[in-house]
Design a protein around this motif. Structure first.
Motif, PDB file in Angstrom:
ATOM      1  N   ASP A   1       2.455   1.690  -3.428  1.00  0.00           N
ATOM      2  CA  ASP A   1       1.502   2.107  -4.457  1.00  0.00           C
ATOM      3  C   ASP A   1       1.095   3.576  -4.330  1.00  0.00           C
ATOM      4  O   ASP A   1       0.640   4.167  -5.312  1.00  0.00           O
ATOM      5  N   ASN A   2       1.228   4.160  -3.142  1.00  0.00           N
ATOM      6  CA  ASN A   2       0.717   5.510  -2.923  1.00  0.00           C
ATOM      7  C   ASN A   2       1.779   6.549  -2.590  1.00  0.00           C
ATOM      8  O   ASN A   2       1.451   7.707  -2.387  1.00  0.00           O
ATOM      9  N   GLN A   3       3.037   6.155  -2.548  1.00  0.00           N
ATOM     10  CA  GLN A   3       4.067   7.110  -2.167  1.00  0.00           C
ATOM     11  C   GLN A   3       4.385   8.070  -3.305  1.00  0.00           C
ATOM     12  O   GLN A   3       4.292   7.730  -4.481  1.00  0.00           O
ATOM     13  N   ALA A   4       4.770   9.292  -2.929  1.00  0.00           N
ATOM     14  CA  ALA A   4       5.092  10.332  -3.905  1.00  0.00           C
ATOM     15  C   ALA A   4       6.512  10.168  -4.438  1.00  0.00           C
ATOM     16  O   ALA A   4       6.796  10.501  -5.584  1.00  0.00           O
TER      17      ALA A   4
ATOM     18  N   ILE B   1       0.832  -1.201   0.000  1.00  0.00           N
ATOM     19  CA  ILE B   1       0.000   0.000   0.000  1.00  0.00           C
ATOM     20  C   ILE B   1       0.867   1.251   0.000  1.00  0.00           C
ATOM     21  O   ILE B   1       0.611   2.199  -0.742  1.00  0.00           O
ATOM     22  N   VAL B   2       1.915   1.251   0.817  1.00  0.00           N
ATOM     23  CA  VAL B   2       2.824   2.399   0.865  1.00  0.00           C
ATOM     24  C   VAL B   2       3.493   2.586  -0.486  1.00  0.00           C
ATOM     25  O   VAL B   2       3.561   3.701  -1.021  1.00  0.00           O
TER      26      VAL B   2
ATOM     27  N   SER C   1       6.926   7.688   3.219  1.00  0.00           N
ATOM     28  CA  SER C   1       6.153   6.681   3.948  1.00  0.00           C
ATOM     29  C   SER C   1       5.098   7.310   4.839  1.00  0.00           C
ATOM     30  O   SER C   1       4.371   6.601   5.521  1.00  0.00           O
ATOM     31  N   GLY C   2       4.993   8.642   4.844  1.00  0.00           N
ATOM     32  CA  GLY C   2       4.061   9.275   5.749  1.00  0.00           C
ATOM     33  C   GLY C   2       3.266  10.411   5.150  1.00  0.00           C
ATOM     34  O   GLY C   2       2.644  11.180   5.882  1.00  0.00           O
ATOM     35  N   SER C   3       3.254  10.535   3.835  1.00  0.00           N
ATOM     36  CA  SER C   3       2.488  11.607   3.210  1.00  0.00           C
ATOM     37  C   SER C   3       0.999  11.372   3.452  1.00  0.00           C
ATOM     38  O   SER C   3       0.565  10.246   3.747  1.00  0.00           O
ATOM     39  N   PRO C   4       0.191  12.404   3.341  1.00  0.00           N
ATOM     40  CA  PRO C   4      -1.248  12.240   3.575  1.00  0.00           C
ATOM     41  C   PRO C   4      -1.884  11.166   2.683  1.00  0.00           C
ATOM     42  O   PRO C   4      -2.773  10.448   3.123  1.00  0.00           O
ATOM     43  N   GLU C   5      -1.402  11.054   1.445  1.00  0.00           N
ATOM     44  CA  GLU C   5      -1.960  10.046   0.548  1.00  0.00           C
ATOM     45  C   GLU C   5      -1.707   8.642   1.074  1.00  0.00           C
ATOM     46  O   GLU C   5      -2.598   7.783   1.038  1.00  0.00           O
ATOM     47  N   VAL C   6      -0.523   8.403   1.562  1.00  0.00           N
ATOM     48  CA  VAL C   6      -0.179   7.088   2.120  1.00  0.00           C
ATOM     49  C   VAL C   6      -1.022   6.823   3.370  1.00  0.00           C
ATOM     50  O   VAL C   6      -1.560   5.733   3.549  1.00  0.00           O
ATOM     51  N   GLN C   7      -1.157   7.831   4.221  1.00  0.00           N
ATOM     52  CA  GLN C   7      -1.940   7.675   5.441  1.00  0.00           C
ATOM     53  C   GLN C   7      -3.395   7.355   5.128  1.00  0.00           C
ATOM     54  O   GLN C   7      -4.007   6.477   5.749  1.00  0.00           O
ATOM     55  N   VAL C   8      -3.967   8.051   4.140  1.00  0.00           N
ATOM     56  CA  VAL C   8      -5.361   7.801   3.766  1.00  0.00           C
ATOM     57  C   VAL C   8      -5.510   6.388   3.208  1.00  0.00           C
ATOM     58  O   VAL C   8      -6.483   5.685   3.527  1.00  0.00           O
ATOM     59  N   ALA C   9      -4.570   5.946   2.407  1.00  0.00           N
ATOM     60  CA  ALA C   9      -4.641   4.598   1.830  1.00  0.00           C
ATOM     61  C   ALA C   9      -4.586   3.535   2.933  1.00  0.00           C
ATOM     62  O   ALA C   9      -5.340   2.560   2.904  1.00  0.00           O
ATOM     63  N   LEU C  10      -3.703   3.720   3.906  1.00  0.00           N
ATOM     64  CA  LEU C  10      -3.606   2.760   5.014  1.00  0.00           C
ATOM     65  C   LEU C  10      -4.875   2.772   5.865  1.00  0.00           C
ATOM     66  O   LEU C  10      -5.374   1.712   6.267  1.00  0.00           O
TER      67      LEU C  10
END
Length: 88
Positions: free
Chosen positions: A13-16, A10-11, A21-30
């Motif tokens: 697939d969504n990392q910038a 998941i990280v 490992s902690g951008s808002p997109e990654v957090q929302v996906a998790l």
């Protein structure tokens, strides 16, 4: 719980960028994955009210993160929603 392999995927697939490992997109996906797992859990355990309260906390946290992303960059927000299948 999300397994370590699933979380890593998941990280990734969504990392910038590679170290993200902690951008808002990654957090929302998790959070979305955890919410989906809890929703499946409630199919079998309808009276698990304690976990339901935790679910509401996760949903609220995801909502705040999505509002933050939308406020800063609407394009990123719309792309993330489409990618995760939210807001049908």
């Amino acid at each position: 719980m999300i397994s370590k392999e699933q979380k890593t995927k998941i990280v990734r697939d969504n990392q910038a960028h590679p170290a993200d490992s902690g951008s808002p997109e990654v957090q929302v996906a998790l959070l979305t994955e955890r919410i989906n797992l809890l929703v499946k859990h409630f199919g079998d355990h309808k009276k698990d009210y304690h976990s339901r309260a935790g679910l509401m906390t996760l949903v609220g946290r995801r909502k705040r993160l999505l509002e933050y992303i939308k406020k800063n960059d609407v394009g990123r927000y719309e792309q993330l929603i489409r990618k995760l299948g939210l807001r049908k």
